[in-house]
Design a protein around this motif. Structure first.
Motif, short mmCIF file in Angstrom:
data_model
loop_
_atom_site.label_atom_id
_atom_site.label_comp_id
_atom_site.label_asym_id
_atom_site.label_seq_id
_atom_site.Cartn_x
_atom_site.Cartn_y
_atom_site.Cartn_z
N ILE A 48 -48.64 18.37 -24.25
CA ILE A 48 -47.44 18.38 -23.41
C ILE A 48 -47.80 18.00 -21.97
O ILE A 48 -47.15 17.15 -21.36
N LEU A 49 -48.87 18.59 -21.46
CA LEU A 49 -49.28 18.27 -20.08
C LEU A 49 -49.76 16.83 -19.97
O LEU A 49 -49.44 16.13 -19.02
N HIS A 50 -50.53 16.39 -20.98
CA HIS A 50 -51.13 15.06 -20.92
C HIS A 50 -50.07 13.96 -20.96
O HIS A 50 -50.19 12.93 -20.28
N VAL A 51 -49.00 14.17 -21.74
CA VAL A 51 -47.97 13.14 -21.83
C VAL A 51 -47.28 12.98 -20.48
O VAL A 51 -46.91 11.87 -20.07
N LYS A 52 -47.14 14.09 -19.75
CA LYS A 52 -46.51 14.00 -18.44
C LYS A 52 -47.43 13.33 -17.41
O LYS A 52 -46.98 12.65 -16.51
N GLU A 53 -48.73 13.54 -17.56
CA GLU A 53 -49.69 12.98 -16.60
C GLU A 53 -49.94 11.50 -16.85
O GLU A 53 -50.16 10.73 -15.91
N SER A 54 -49.94 11.08 -18.13
CA SER A 54 -50.47 9.75 -18.44
C SER A 54 -49.40 8.69 -18.70
O SER A 54 -49.69 7.50 -18.64
#
Ligand SMILES: [Zn+2]
Length: 199
Positions: A48-54
Motif C-alpha cells: 500500500i505504501l509502495h504504490v503511493k510512493e512509486s
C-alpha cells in the motif's frame, strides 16, 4: 458495532473506506489480516505504501506508471497516429484487455460534470490539444462512456480538436446508453471501436 479493541476497530474503519466494502466485509478483511502471518500483514502494508510512493502519472498520456513514461507510450510498435481518449485508467485497462487497439491513449482523469464542479480546466484537455498540435496524431478517438457526462465531454473535445484539422471519431453505441467501458465485455468494446463514427 461490537466493542473491538481500538487497533482492530481502526483497521475496520480504514477497510470500510475502500470502494465496495461494507461493514461486514470490512470486519472480515480486518479479521483476516489479524489472523495472517506477520510477513503477510507487513507485505500488505508495504504494498500500500509502495504504490503511493512509486506510481505517478505518465507525463505524455496521464496513465499510471512507475517509469519516466508509461509502457504504452514507450512502445514504439504502437501507432502514434491513433489517439484514444478515455476518462480514466480503468477504461484504458478495459480497452487494453479487449486487445483490438494498437494506438496510444490520452487519459483525461475525469469527465466534465458541472454538477460535481468538474469543468474542462480540471481535466487533461489542454495537454490533449498540445499532443494534437504536435502533428503526429491523424485521428482522435473519443472513447468516453455513453453517459451524459461522457457525451458532453466528447462533444466539447470534438469542438476543440476539429478546428485543428484532425479527424475526430466517437466509439459506436454498441455500448448500452449509460453503460461503462469497464463493465463491457471484450467483444462489445472491440465492436464499439471498429464501429466508431466521425464527429
Ligand atoms: Zn503514457
Amino acid at each position: 458495532m461490537p466493542a473491538y479493541p481500538r487497533p482492530l476497530a481502526r483497521l475496520i474503519e480504514e477497510m470500510e473506506k475502500l470502494p465496495g466494502v461494507g461493514p461486514k466485509t470490512a470486519q472480515r478483511l480486518a479479521l483476516h489480516v489479524l489472523g495472517a502471518s506477520q510477513e503477510d500483514a507487513a507485505a500488505l502494508a508495504d504494498a500500500i505504501l509502495h504504490v503511493k510512493e512509486s506510481i505517478h502519472s505518465c507525463p505524455a498520456c496521464f496513465n499510471f506508471t512507475d517509469s519516466d513514461v508509461c509502457s504504452i507510450c514507450a512502445d514504439s510498435q504502437r501507432d502514434e497516429g491513433l489517439l484514444c481518449v478515455v476518462s480514466d485508467t480503468r477504461d484504458l485497462l478495459a480497452m487494453e484487455r479487449a486487445g483490438g487497439f494498437h494506438g496510444r491513449y490520452h487519459v483525461l482523469q475525469g469527465l466534465i460534470s458541472p454538477m460535481d464542479g468538474v469543468g474542462p480546466d480540471s481535466l487533461r484537455i489542454a495537454e490533449l490539444l498540445d499532443r494534437v498540435r504536435g502533428g503526429k496524431v491523424a485521428e482522435v478517438i473519443l472513447a468516453t462512456n455513453p453517459t451524459v457526462e461522457g457525451d458532453a465531454t466528447a462533444t466539447y473535445i470534438a469542438g476543440l480538436v476539429k478546428p485543428l484539422g484532425t479527424k475526430v471519431s466517437r466509439i459506436a453505441l454498441g455500448l448500452p446508453v449509460g453503460g461503462d467501458l469497464d463493465y463491457a465485455d471484450d467483444v462489445t468494446i472491440t465492436r464499439s471501436l471498429e464501429g466508431r463514427r466521425e464527429m
